[in-house]
Design an enzyme around this catalytic site. Structure first.
Site, PDB file in Angstrom:
ATOM      1  N   CYS A 271       0.829  -1.205   0.000  1.00 51.79           N
ATOM      2  CA  CYS A 271       0.000   0.000   0.000  1.00 51.79           C
ATOM      3  C   CYS A 271       0.865   1.258   0.000  1.00 51.79           C
ATOM      4  CB  CYS A 271      -0.930  -0.007   1.213  1.00 51.79           C
ATOM      5  SG  CYS A 271      -2.160   1.325   1.192  1.00 51.79           S
TER       6      CYS A 271
ATOM      7  N   CYS B 113      -6.707  -2.433   5.957  1.00 52.56           N
ATOM      8  CA  CYS B 113      -7.660  -1.318   5.900  1.00 52.56           C
ATOM      9  C   CYS B 113      -8.919  -1.630   5.106  1.00 52.56           C
ATOM     10  CB  CYS B 113      -6.969  -0.087   5.338  1.00 52.56           C
ATOM     11  SG  CYS B 113      -6.075  -0.376   3.796  1.00 52.56           S
TER      12      CYS B 113
END
Length: 490
Positions: A187, A288
């Site tokens: 990410c 997330c």
């Protein structure tokens, strides 16, 4: 100054309270950014602003005295990672959590012109159950409230396609191949400091900031051709250099981490001083995009299930069945549901969908300390000179190993591989994870742990290997009932 240049069609700011930046997934370029087209654009970001740039005058507080900003008394050390002696235009990644919110406030207190951005990265129409469980709406609410305190407008950037194509899909494929990927590293390299940097490429920001616990040391203005350095943060427990270790030098040149000089306790205290609306909010945990959904459920949705067998590595005894090798990682103990434990996953046969387990995972003759690393990235552009005096992290956390390694050429002659040897044994080494290398305070870079181990890997007996290759495993009959070892707890 390095200019951010993209086609105007790639950036669409809609005239609304919270503008939305839409970026086609085809624009995303994986690990690296578009190469500059001229020699002037390859220069590093400046340490001082061009003469044409101006901000409302604001006194610069000397670093040896305390200063007051909005009735909040700040120790000069609080701003020491914010470049307080300059006036910068900074894009700030704001998640709605405490860390990024304090980072924004510190940059604002240091006198910089800040534009906060919230990255919206997860949504698919047929995954309404995942979407409704994800706390993005609450995150966005807190992020907006933090911005309202300092009267700045929050921008929302949609990077859904980029996140799916370059993080989620990669994770799924790695699990399908028996590896254990790290979503946080991906990410950072591909989204936060990858696709997002691409999205704002023409907005002419001096730096991009976030709430990571790390420290970037940039060269002085008269030495801008030198490399920026990634250093450990003040808080060794929260330090996130491991998650940032696979960035490129080009990415690192453009980053500021205001929390690199602070501990987590100090950040919490500053959140209270600033009276942030999220000052009491707990830190986020897990991946997330999943929210409250179990990762095993997510993997099952995308890869499916395929029944396989579990064998004891030392004896070849048939112990039970599993739903697919991709649900297991090396060193895993939880979720095996086998009697007579504790049991640990020690090897996987991807071709035959077999999981090997052992109760002797921590025995002295079966420990791992030598492994191979590929996809190497070094912030300096080349491997370090002192390869026998390094430290290594094989996972996030405060723990380091002393290590040494030697470089060798990959099978195709293009990708260099490092053979690393730790000073101590580690049973949790898993293919697909990252190994980050350090020289004292400095993070040098990292690579991906490969499947191929040395001959000191966990041994699987010949009988177990033979059973794993059986085509008709129904001939094994019922699982063997193993008694619990005396003096152990399952």
């Amino acid at each position: 100054m390095a200019k951010f240049i993209v086609s105007p069609k790639l950036l669409r700011l809609k005239p609304r309270l919270t503008p939305i930046v839409s970026l086609p997934s085809s624009h995303f370029l994986h690990y690296h950014f578009p190469k500059p087209t001229s020699s002037s654009s390859t220069a590093s970001l400046p340490q001082t602003l061009p003469t044409s740039y101006s901000l409302p005058p604001k006194p610069v507080s000397p670093l040896n005295t305390a200063a007051t900003f909005n009735n909040v008394i700040l120790d000069p050390r609080h701003l020491s990672c914010c470049m307080p002696d300059k006036r910068l235009k900074v894009a700030v990644l704001l998640s709605g959590g405490v860390d990024s919110s304090v980072a924004l406030r510190l940059l604002h207190a240091a006198g910089h012109s800040c534009t906060p951005f919230y990255l919206k990265i997860w949504f698919q129409e047929d995954f309404e159950n995942y979407w409704t469980e994800c706390p993005w709406e609450e995150d966005l609410k807190y992020a907006r409230a933090v911005c309202d305190q300092v009267d700045v407008s929050l921008q929302v950037v949609h990077l859904t396609d980029e996140y799916w194509n370059n993080v989620v899909s990669y994770i799924i494929e790695d699990y399908r191949c028996g590896r254990t990927p790290n979503p946080d590293v991906l990410c950072n390299t591909r989204i936060k400091f990858g696709a997002f940097m691409d999205a704002i490429y023409n907005m002419d920001y001096d730096y991009i900031a976030s709430g990571h616990y790390a420290n970037v040391v940039h060269p002085s203005a008269d030495q801008s051709n030198k490399a920026s350095i990634l250093e450990l943060s003040q808080d060794m427990v929260k330090d996130q250099t491991y998650f940032l270790s696979h960035l490129s030098q080009f990415q690192l040149k453009q980053l500021i981490f205001p929390l690199g000089c602070l501990s987590k306790d100090e950040v919490r205290q500053l959140a209270a001083k600033f009276d942030l609306p999220n000052k009491g909010r707990k830190d986020s945990q897990g991946i997330c995009f999943l929210g409250k959904i179990r990762f095993s459920d997510f993997v099952a949705r995308h890869i499916g299930e395929m029944e396989g067998i579990i064998l004891e590595a030392e004896t070849g005894d048939f112990l039970g069945k599993h739903r697919g090798f991709w649900f297991y990682t090396i060193g895993q103990r939880q979720g095996l549901r086998l009697p007579g434990g504790p049991w640990y996953v020690v090897q996987k046969d991807v071709k035959n969908n077999v999981v090997f387990v052992s109760r002797n995972y921590f025995s002295l003759d079966k420990r791992r300390r030598v492994f191979r690393v590929g996809s190497l990235k070094w912030f300096s552009g080349s491997p370090p000179n002192h390869i026998d005096q390094l430290q290594c992290k094989v996972r996030h956390g405060p723990g380091f190993y002393n290590c040494n390694f030697k470089m060798e050429h990959g099978e195709d002659g293009n990708d260099d591989i490092a053979v690393a040897q730790l000073s101590e044994d580690d049973q949790g080494l898993a293919a697909g994870q990252f190994a980050a290398f350090y020289e004292r305070q400095t993070c040098l870079g990292s690579g991906v742990i490969l499947e191929s181990w040395d001959d000191r890997g966990f041994p699987v007996c010949a009988k177990a290997l033979e059973i794993a290759r059986m085509e008709d495993k129904s001939e094994l009959g019922k699982p063997v009932k193993v008694m619990t070892k005396p003096g152990t707890l399952a």
